[in-house]
Motif scaffolding. Structure first.
Motif, PDB file in Angstrom:
ATOM      1  N   MET A   1      30.310  35.785  36.783  1.00  0.00           N
ATOM      2  CA  MET A   1      31.356  36.784  36.536  1.00  0.00           C
ATOM      3  C   MET A   1      32.722  36.137  36.762  1.00  0.00           C
ATOM      4  SD  MET A   1      31.984  39.969  35.822  1.00  0.00           S
ATOM      5  CE  MET A   1      33.578  40.755  35.677  1.00  0.00           C
ATOM      6  N   PRO A   2      33.538  35.964  35.705  1.00  0.00           N
ATOM      7  CA  PRO A   2      34.805  35.246  35.850  1.00  0.00           C
ATOM      8  C   PRO A   2      35.887  36.021  36.574  1.00  0.00           C
ATOM      9  CG  PRO A   2      34.540  36.054  33.612  1.00  0.00           C
ATOM     10  CD  PRO A   2      33.251  36.332  34.313  1.00  0.00           C
ATOM     11  N   GLY A   3      35.741  37.330  36.692  1.00  0.00           N
ATOM     12  CA  GLY A   3      36.765  38.129  37.367  1.00  0.00           C
ATOM     13  C   GLY A   3      36.585  38.135  38.877  1.00  0.00           C
ATOM     14  N   GLU A   4      37.590  38.634  39.566  1.00  0.00           N
ATOM     15  CA  GLU A   4      37.533  38.732  41.029  1.00  0.00           C
ATOM     16  C   GLU A   4      37.206  40.164  41.426  1.00  0.00           C
ATOM     17  OE1 GLU A   4      40.571  38.550  44.877  1.00  0.00           O
ATOM     18  OE2 GLU A   4      41.298  38.062  42.855  1.00  0.00           O
ATOM     19  N   ARG A   5      36.169  40.325  42.263  1.00  0.00           N
ATOM     20  CA  ARG A   5      35.838  41.660  42.736  1.00  0.00           C
ATOM     21  C   ARG A   5      36.897  42.105  43.744  1.00  0.00           C
ATOM     22  NH1 ARG A   5      30.540  42.664  46.237  1.00  0.00           N
ATOM     23  NH2 ARG A   5      29.546  41.675  44.421  1.00  0.00           N
ATOM     24  N   ILE A   6      37.558  43.218  43.457  1.00  0.00           N
ATOM     25  CA  ILE A   6      38.637  43.674  44.339  1.00  0.00           C
ATOM     26  C   ILE A   6      38.282  44.953  45.080  1.00  0.00           C
ATOM     27  CG2 ILE A   6      40.473  42.577  42.992  1.00  0.00           C
ATOM     28  CD1 ILE A   6      41.039  45.370  41.782  1.00  0.00           C
ATOM     29  N   GLU A  27      49.679  43.671  40.416  1.00  0.00           N
ATOM     30  CA  GLU A  27      50.290  44.213  39.204  1.00  0.00           C
ATOM     31  C   GLU A  27      50.038  43.296  38.014  1.00  0.00           C
ATOM     32  OE1 GLU A  27      54.125  46.815  40.669  1.00  0.00           O
ATOM     33  OE2 GLU A  27      54.343  44.633  40.587  1.00  0.00           O
ATOM     34  N   CYS A  28      49.998  43.928  36.839  1.00  0.00           N
ATOM     35  CA  CYS A  28      49.902  43.195  35.563  1.00  0.00           C
ATOM     36  C   CYS A  28      48.648  42.330  35.478  1.00  0.00           C
ATOM     37  CB  CYS A  28      51.164  42.375  35.319  1.00  0.00           C
ATOM     38  SG  CYS A  28      52.689  43.334  35.414  1.00  0.00           S
ATOM     39  N   ARG A  29      47.527  42.932  35.809  1.00  0.00           N
ATOM     40  CA  ARG A  29      46.223  42.272  35.667  1.00  0.00           C
ATOM     41  C   ARG A  29      45.287  43.215  34.904  1.00  0.00           C
ATOM     42  NH1 ARG A  29      45.545  38.530  40.049  1.00  0.00           N
ATOM     43  NH2 ARG A  29      47.544  37.453  40.248  1.00  0.00           N
ATOM     44  N   TYR A  30      44.290  42.628  34.274  1.00  0.00           N
ATOM     45  CA  TYR A  30      43.257  43.419  33.608  1.00  0.00           C
ATOM     46  C   TYR A  30      42.186  43.790  34.631  1.00  0.00           C
ATOM     47  CZ  TYR A  30      45.406  41.398  29.451  1.00  0.00           C
ATOM     48  OH  TYR A  30      46.303  41.001  28.497  1.00  0.00           O
ATOM     49  N   ARG A  31      41.590  44.980  34.465  1.00  0.00           N
ATOM     50  CA  ARG A  31      40.559  45.425  35.402  1.00  0.00           C
ATOM     51  C   ARG A  31      39.405  46.072  34.652  1.00  0.00           C
ATOM     52  NH1 ARG A  31      45.614  47.389  36.965  1.00  0.00           N
ATOM     53  NH2 ARG A  31      46.595  45.856  38.335  1.00  0.00           N
ATOM     54  N   PHE A  52      42.677  37.985  29.674  1.00  0.00           N
ATOM     55  CA  PHE A  52      41.912  39.073  29.070  1.00  0.00           C
ATOM     56  C   PHE A  52      40.422  38.828  29.288  1.00  0.00           C
ATOM     57  CE2 PHE A  52      40.194  42.039  26.087  1.00  0.00           C
ATOM     58  CZ  PHE A  52      41.156  43.029  25.988  1.00  0.00           C
ATOM     59  N   PRO A  53      39.678  39.837  29.735  1.00  0.00           N
ATOM     60  CA  PRO A  53      38.260  39.644  30.059  1.00  0.00           C
ATOM     61  C   PRO A  53      37.459  39.113  28.868  1.00  0.00           C
ATOM     62  CG  PRO A  53      39.037  41.766  30.858  1.00  0.00           C
ATOM     63  CD  PRO A  53      40.131  41.209  30.013  1.00  0.00           C
ATOM     64  N   SER A  54      36.615  38.150  29.135  1.00  0.00           N
ATOM     65  CA  SER A  54      35.761  37.584  28.094  1.00  0.00           C
ATOM     66  C   SER A  54      34.391  38.244  28.079  1.00  0.00           C
ATOM     67  CB  SER A  54      35.604  36.071  28.307  1.00  0.00           C
ATOM     68  OG  SER A  54      35.047  35.800  29.587  1.00  0.00           O
ATOM     69  N   VAL A  55      34.157  39.182  28.997  1.00  0.00           N
ATOM     70  CA  VAL A  55      32.863  39.859  29.071  1.00  0.00           C
ATOM     71  C   VAL A  55      32.819  41.032  28.096  1.00  0.00           C
ATOM     72  CG1 VAL A  55      32.539  39.216  31.480  1.00  0.00           C
ATOM     73  CG2 VAL A  55      33.625  41.402  30.930  1.00  0.00           C
ATOM     74  N   LYS A  56      31.624  41.447  27.743  1.00  0.00           N
ATOM     75  CA  LYS A  56      31.426  42.610  26.876  1.00  0.00           C
ATOM     76  C   LYS A  56      31.689  43.874  27.698  1.00  0.00           C
ATOM     77  CE  LYS A  56      27.730  44.432  23.861  1.00  0.00           C
ATOM     78  NZ  LYS A  56      26.311  44.216  23.476  1.00  0.00           N
ATOM     79  N   TYR A  57      32.512  44.773  27.158  1.00  0.00           N
ATOM     80  CA  TYR A  57      32.851  45.986  27.909  1.00  0.00           C
ATOM     81  C   TYR A  57      33.043  47.159  26.954  1.00  0.00           C
ATOM     82  CZ  TYR A  57      37.699  45.381  26.388  1.00  0.00           C
ATOM     83  OH  TYR A  57      38.831  45.263  25.626  1.00  0.00           O
ATOM     84  N   SER A  58      32.989  48.358  27.509  1.00  0.00           N
ATOM     85  CA  SER A  58      33.276  49.585  26.768  1.00  0.00           C
ATOM     86  C   SER A  58      34.556  50.198  27.336  1.00  0.00           C
ATOM     87  CB  SER A  58      32.112  50.572  26.875  1.00  0.00           C
ATOM     88  OG  SER A  58      31.840  50.873  28.234  1.00  0.00           O
ATOM     89  N   GLN A 135      50.560  47.526  30.916  1.00  0.00           N
ATOM     90  CA  GLN A 135      49.277  47.995  30.379  1.00  0.00           C
ATOM     91  C   GLN A 135      49.455  48.701  29.034  1.00  0.00           C
ATOM     92  OE1 GLN A 135      46.379  47.305  31.675  1.00  0.00           O
ATOM     93  NE2 GLN A 135      46.715  46.843  33.831  1.00  0.00           N
ATOM     94  N   ILE A 136      50.562  49.444  28.856  1.00  0.00           N
ATOM     95  CA  ILE A 136      50.812  50.124  27.583  1.00  0.00           C
ATOM     96  C   ILE A 136      50.901  49.108  26.456  1.00  0.00           C
ATOM     97  CG2 ILE A 136      52.593  51.367  26.268  1.00  0.00           C
ATOM     98  CD1 ILE A 136      53.048  53.103  28.730  1.00  0.00           C
ATOM     99  N   ARG A 137      51.573  47.983  26.721  1.00  0.00           N
ATOM    100  CA  ARG A 137      51.678  46.952  25.689  1.00  0.00           C
ATOM    101  C   ARG A 137      50.325  46.295  25.396  1.00  0.00           C
ATOM    102  NH1 ARG A 137      56.723  45.857  28.340  1.00  0.00           N
ATOM    103  NH2 ARG A 137      55.835  44.132  29.533  1.00  0.00           N
ATOM    104  N   ALA A 138      49.422  46.349  26.381  1.00  0.00           N
ATOM    105  CA  ALA A 138      48.096  45.747  26.197  1.00  0.00           C
ATOM    106  C   ALA A 138      47.059  46.749  25.691  1.00  0.00           C
ATOM    107  CB  ALA A 138      47.609  45.157  27.532  1.00  0.00           C
ATOM    108  N   MET A 139      47.440  48.026  25.593  1.00  0.00           N
ATOM    109  CA  MET A 139      46.466  49.081  25.306  1.00  0.00           C
ATOM    110  C   MET A 139      45.742  48.883  23.979  1.00  0.00           C
ATOM    111  SD  MET A 139      45.747  51.586  27.398  1.00  0.00           S
ATOM    112  CE  MET A 139      47.266  52.073  28.186  1.00  0.00           C
ATOM    113  N   TYR A 140      46.479  48.478  22.970  1.00  0.00           N
ATOM    114  CA  TYR A 140      45.860  48.275  21.658  1.00  0.00           C
ATOM    115  C   TYR A 140      44.751  47.222  21.766  1.00  0.00           C
ATOM    116  CZ  TYR A 140      45.353  47.221  16.683  1.00  0.00           C
ATOM    117  OH  TYR A 140      44.838  47.025  15.429  1.00  0.00           O
ATOM    118  N   SER A 141      45.051  46.111  22.417  1.00  0.00           N
ATOM    119  CA  SER A 141      44.055  45.040  22.557  1.00  0.00           C
ATOM    120  C   SER A 141      42.846  45.498  23.360  1.00  0.00           C
ATOM    121  CB  SER A 141      44.688  43.816  23.230  1.00  0.00           C
ATOM    122  OG  SER A 141      45.665  43.235  22.404  1.00  0.00           O
ATOM    123  N   ILE A 142      43.089  46.315  24.385  1.00  0.00           N
ATOM    124  CA  ILE A 142      41.987  46.796  25.214  1.00  0.00           C
ATOM    125  C   ILE A 142      40.987  47.587  24.376  1.00  0.00           C
ATOM    126  CG2 ILE A 142      41.399  48.426  27.058  1.00  0.00           C
ATOM    127  CD1 ILE A 142      44.011  47.455  28.462  1.00  0.00           C
TER     128      ILE A 142
END
Length: 516
Positions: A1-6, A27-31, A52-58, A135-142
């Motif tokens: 898992m490349p992300g950090e468990r917070i 701030e300013c991280r993907y979760r 940006f997460p490389s894992v498969k997500y919904s 996050q608003i600027r990233a919303m489309y990509s999410i």
């Protein structure tokens, strides 16, 4: 898992608490949230990513304030909270998160072999303006990169049935959340087993998530079924479970324009139909912050604005900036084709008047009678077409909201019985009558009026387009000059195909359509 468990909390410890995500995040991280941990280990685990997460997500699409829930078993709003609810600091004005609803949607995600999920309530730092703007600027990509978007029409407090009306289709952000993902599934309350459709080619076939409690189905299957006379029957007994008109989860028959426009936006056909239906959808939606009516659709048109540059009520300034961005990159003024029938905005006359927005409820226009009219119902009452108009112009837009464009135009003048000598008389949508000036006649009036070609109305059939069967397919705006070279919109014409030759031979003129 490349992300950090917070964050890792037991479900039992969350009930009736307020979770402060600022204690765990940067701030300013993907979760992302682990569906595995939630559904199988009863743990809320949140992971944070620098890139940006490389894992498969919904992802989840829902309304901030949804259908109310009751703990009274005899209430139609009853929802059995087995595990309870919790709130998130900074989002106390929204519904609490039902741990049971989140279990159903995590189970739906795992059924598609998707182990992670994105929920804005937890994945956007609600107490940080900086993180929200980022996050608003990233919303489309999410939403663009998610494997599946799960729609919770009644909100995150409880699941609703297909025959319960919700406000989901009237909310601003749910448009992007539906149009951008490649797959969109609706999660709803469902007590039945295997079903069959009668009297229709509809593909509606709810698939159980938790047997006897919930199911999921493709959003297009539900939208189409809600507009037909289908019967959904129990496959074992043949008993009718629900009929098309009873599928009101995306609005009753009174709000059918919102459903038809969303179907048009989802068809992924030609640009004209898609973009014009996006504009139609946007006008029939609402938000607590007027400026979000622009931020929620901007990236659908390939434009990214800086949210920090606009106040929460500055819908006008943000709309002008969005239009400028679209035209600057070579796009067309498709908003003209979407809403040429409606009364123009005084401040931005190439657009219709903006409806009132709110944190809950529907989009309303105040009519000349001073009464509020729900936009979707108003559109239906006027019989406005849900189809696209081809040939809308390109142009530029000034900082004061003036659209400057070129189009074929025919000089016209008001009709009166005393001046009519057999000339062609045109009747506009508002009932006014006009005479086409003969070719070569002098333009004597101080201020001129033109029939300005907008294009031909088309009908969308899947990804193909054919000319509408309407015997009057040509659409033309009536633009009247109020100052030298400056025009305002008065009404429009529906004209027969015989006028095409007249427009083809007309001059290409430049128009400055701006505030008076």
């Amino acid at each position: 898992m490349p992300g950090e468990r917070i964050l890792s909390k037991t479900i039992d410890s969350l009930n009736d608490t307020t979770l402060d995500m600022a204690r765990y995040t940067h701030e300013c991280r993907y979760r992302l949230i682990s569906c595995d941990a939630f559904a199988n280990d009863r743990l809320l685990r949140v992971y944070e990513f620098t890139d940006f997460p490389s894992v498969k997500y919904s992802a989840i699409s829902y309304v901030w304030r949804g259908n109310p829930a009751s703990r009274n078993p005899s209430s139609p709003n009853y929802w059995q909270d087995r595990d309870g609810t919790f709130t998130v600091k900074g989002a106390e004005d929204g519904d609490p998160i039902s741990l049971d609803v989140f279990f159903h949607v995590c189970s739906a995600s795992l059924a598609h072999n998707i182990r992670f999920i994105w929920l804005d309530r937890l994945c956007v730092l609600q107490t940080s303006k900086k993180d929200k703007s980022w996050q608003i600027r990233a919303m489309y990509s999410i939403y663009d990169k998610c494997d599946t978007c799960f729609v919770l029409p009644g909100g995150i407090r409880r699941l609703v049935g297909l025959n319960e009306e919700t406000a989901w289709i009237q909310r601003a952000w749910t448009l992007q959340e539906t149009v951008v993902p490649q797959r969109v599934m609706v999660v709803f309350a469902w007590k039945y087993g295997r079903t069959e459709v009668k009297n229709s080619p509809s593909k509606l076939e709810p698939r159980s998530i938790i047997a006897g409690d919930s199911a999921q189905e493709d959003i297009m299957h539900i939208l189409h079924a809600s507009t037909t006379k289908i019967q959904l029957v129990d496959a074992n007994t043949g008993r009718v479970i629900i009929t098309g008109p009873q599928i009101t989860v995306f609005g009753s028959s009174d709000s059918s324009p919102a459903r038809f426009s969303l179907i048009g936006a989802l068809n992924r056909g030609g640009i004209s139909a898609k973009e014009q239906n996006l504009w139609r959808c946007a006008l029939m939606r609402t938000s607590s912050r007027p400026v979000d009516m622009v931020f929620s659709i901007m990236q659908l048109f390939g434009v990214t604005l800086d949210p920090s540059s606009f106040g929460k009520d500055d819908r006008l300034g943000a709309t002008i900036a969005l239009a400028q961005g679209i035209l600057r990159k070579g796009g067309k003024a498709h908003w003209l084709g979407a809403w040429y029938q409606l009364e123009p905005s005084r401040e931005l006359p190439s657009f219709p008047r903006f409806p009132a927005t709110s944190v809950e409820g529907k989009a309303y226009l105040v009519g000349s009678d001073g009464r509020r009219h729900e936009v979707a119902k108003f559109v239906k009452s006027k019989g406005l077409s849900p189809y696209a108009v081809s040939g809308v112009p390109k142009g530029t837009m000034s900082n004061d909201g003036a659209l400057v464009f070129s189009a074929k135009a025919i000089l016209i003048r008001p009709w009166s019985s005393s001046t009519s000598n057999g000339e062609t008389i045109l009747t506009a949508s508002d009932g006014s009558k006009w005479i086409v000036n003969a070719r070569g006649s002098k333009e004597k009036a101080k201020f001129r009026t033109f029939a300005v070609l907008l294009g031909k109305q088309l009908i969308s059939l899947s990804a193909n387009f054919i000319q509408t069967s309407d015997r009057d397919p040509i659409r033309a705006m009536i633009l009247a000059e109020h100052e030298h070279g400056k025009y305002h919109r008065k009404s429009y014409f529906k004209l027969p195909s015989t006028f095409q030759d007249l427009f083809d031979s007309a001059s290409l003129r430049q128009f400055h359509l701006g505030p008076r």
